[in-house]
Each structure stands twice: as structure tokens, then as C-alpha cells.
Design a protein around this motif. Structure first.
Motif, short mmCIF file in Angstrom:
data_model
loop_
_atom_site.label_atom_id
_atom_site.label_comp_id
_atom_site.label_asym_id
_atom_site.label_seq_id
_atom_site.Cartn_x
_atom_site.Cartn_y
_atom_site.Cartn_z
N THR A 25 91.40 -17.14 26.11
CA THR A 25 90.87 -18.26 27.28
C THR A 25 89.49 -19.02 26.82
N PHE A 26 88.66 -18.32 26.02
CA PHE A 26 87.49 -18.97 25.72
C PHE A 26 87.76 -19.96 24.62
N THR A 27 88.61 -19.33 23.47
CA THR A 27 89.08 -20.11 22.40
C THR A 27 89.97 -21.65 22.91
N ALA A 28 90.71 -21.30 23.69
CA ALA A 28 91.62 -22.26 24.29
C ALA A 28 90.82 -23.39 24.84
N LEU A 29 89.80 -23.07 25.76
CA LEU A 29 89.24 -24.17 26.35
C LEU A 29 88.24 -24.71 25.54
N LEU A 30 87.62 -23.95 24.31
CA LEU A 30 87.10 -24.92 23.20
C LEU A 30 88.00 -25.67 22.64
N LEU A 31 89.03 -25.25 22.35
CA LEU A 31 90.13 -26.15 21.49
C LEU A 31 90.48 -27.26 22.11
N GLY A 32 90.33 -27.30 23.57
CA GLY A 32 90.56 -28.56 24.76
C GLY A 32 89.64 -29.60 23.94
N ILE A 33 88.45 -29.44 23.31
CA ILE A 33 87.53 -30.46 22.79
C ILE A 33 87.71 -30.44 21.34
N ARG A 34 88.63 -30.09 20.73
CA ARG A 34 88.57 -29.83 19.18
C ARG A 34 88.18 -31.05 18.25
N ASP A 35 88.30 -32.33 18.96
CA ASP A 35 87.93 -33.58 18.19
C ASP A 35 86.50 -33.48 18.21
N GLN A 36 85.77 -32.61 18.93
CA GLN A 36 84.42 -32.72 18.95
C GLN A 36 83.61 -31.67 18.15
N ILE A 37 84.48 -30.65 17.79
CA ILE A 37 84.02 -29.52 16.67
C ILE A 37 84.26 -30.10 15.45
N PRO A 42 88.20 -25.38 13.15
CA PRO A 42 87.81 -25.23 14.60
C PRO A 42 88.39 -23.97 15.45
N GLU A 43 89.63 -23.63 14.91
CA GLU A 43 90.17 -22.20 15.81
C GLU A 43 89.30 -21.06 15.39
N THR A 44 89.04 -21.17 13.96
CA THR A 44 88.07 -19.81 13.54
C THR A 44 86.95 -19.88 14.15
N ALA A 45 86.21 -21.04 14.12
CA ALA A 45 84.87 -21.41 14.53
C ALA A 45 84.90 -20.82 16.16
N ALA A 46 85.84 -21.25 16.83
CA ALA A 46 85.73 -20.97 18.24
C ALA A 46 86.12 -19.40 18.67
N ARG A 47 86.73 -18.80 17.81
CA ARG A 47 86.96 -17.48 17.86
C ARG A 47 85.87 -16.68 17.55
N GLN A 48 84.91 -17.17 16.55
CA GLN A 48 83.65 -16.66 16.07
C GLN A 48 82.59 -16.80 16.89
N CYS A 49 82.81 -17.96 17.49
CA CYS A 49 81.62 -18.20 18.74
C CYS A 49 82.13 -17.30 19.71
N PHE A 50 83.05 -17.21 20.19
CA PHE A 50 83.40 -16.07 21.19
C PHE A 50 82.77 -14.77 20.92
N ALA A 51 83.01 -14.30 19.73
CA ALA A 51 82.57 -12.99 19.17
C ALA A 51 80.98 -13.07 19.41
N THR A 52 80.33 -13.80 19.03
CA THR A 52 78.67 -14.03 18.96
C THR A 52 78.24 -13.96 20.40
N VAL A 53 78.93 -14.81 21.26
CA VAL A 53 78.45 -14.84 22.64
C VAL A 53 78.81 -13.57 23.33
N PHE A 54 79.95 -13.00 23.00
CA PHE A 54 80.36 -11.80 23.61
C PHE A 54 79.50 -10.80 23.41
N SER A 55 79.28 -10.55 22.16
CA SER A 55 78.47 -9.71 21.55
C SER A 55 76.90 -9.48 22.19
N ALA A 56 76.53 -10.77 21.97
CA ALA A 56 75.02 -10.86 22.60
C ALA A 56 74.83 -10.55 23.86
N CYS A 57 75.92 -11.05 24.82
CA CYS A 57 75.82 -10.42 26.22
C CYS A 57 76.04 -9.18 26.39
#
Length: 99
Positions: A25-37, A42-57
Motif C-alpha cells: 500500500t505504501f509503495t503504491a501510494l508513492l508510485l502514484g507520484i512516480r513522476d516526482q521521484i 522508483p519502485e525499488t526506492a519506494a520499497r526501500q523507503c518503506f523498509a526504512t520508515v517501518f524499521s525506524a518506527c
């Protein structure tokens, strides 16, 4: 869930399933603004972004605000995490183990 999953296979299975759904869900939301990434993948970046945010939380929730760093208030933590996430999505080249 995270603390129990190491000792309970069913908790691990269910938890993993829910986290993967959240990641999708997080990745899909970010890829909704793919043109700004600006990251070249972009897909790998979005998935890794989730992993970082999730892990920190997870670390902050499970072990407290002062576990990994000096404690900061929620708003400061969130601002720093958002900055980290944004920078990872706006990178102009992928991270590699050689950098």
C-alpha cells in the motif's frame, strides 16, 4: 507482534503478511507520484523507503525514543524521518554497496 514473532511461528506468519500488505500500500501510494521521484528505480526506492520508515518506527515503538539515539519528541522524530525518506526518493543514482 514484532516482539512475539521470534518465538511464535504463527504470529510471525500473520505479522509478515500484514507488513507486506502495508508495504504494498505504501509503495503504491508513492508510485502514484512516480513522476516526482527522481531516483532511477522508483519502485525499488519506494520499497526501500518503506523498509526504512517501518524499521525506524518499530525500533522507536518497541524500545523507546532513546534506544538508538538521544530521545527527541515525536514531531522532531517524524520530521527527520520524512527528510530521510524524501532524500532517498529524490536520489539521482541508486545506492550500492560500493559507495
Amino acid at each position: 507482534m514484532l516482539l512475539l514473532s521470534g518465538a511464535h511461528p504463527e504470529v510471525l506468519r500473520r505479522g509478515r503478511s500484514h507488513v507486506h500488505a502495508l508495504a504494498d500500500t505504501f509503495t503504491a501510494l508513492l508510485l502514484g507520484i512516480r513522476d516526482q521521484i527522481t531516483h532511477p528505480d522508483p519502485e525499488t526506492a519506494a520499497r526501500q523507503c518503506f523498509a526504512t520508515v517501518f524499521s525506524a518506527c518499530v525500533v522507536r515503538t518497541a524500545h523507546g525514543a532513546d534506544f538508538a539515539t538521544e530521545a527527541v519528541d515525536h514531531d522532531t522524530f517524524t520530521a527527520h524521518l520524512a527528510l530521510t525518506a524524501g532524500r532517498s526518493l529524490l536520489a539521482t543514482r541508486p545506492a550500492t554497496h560500493l559507495e
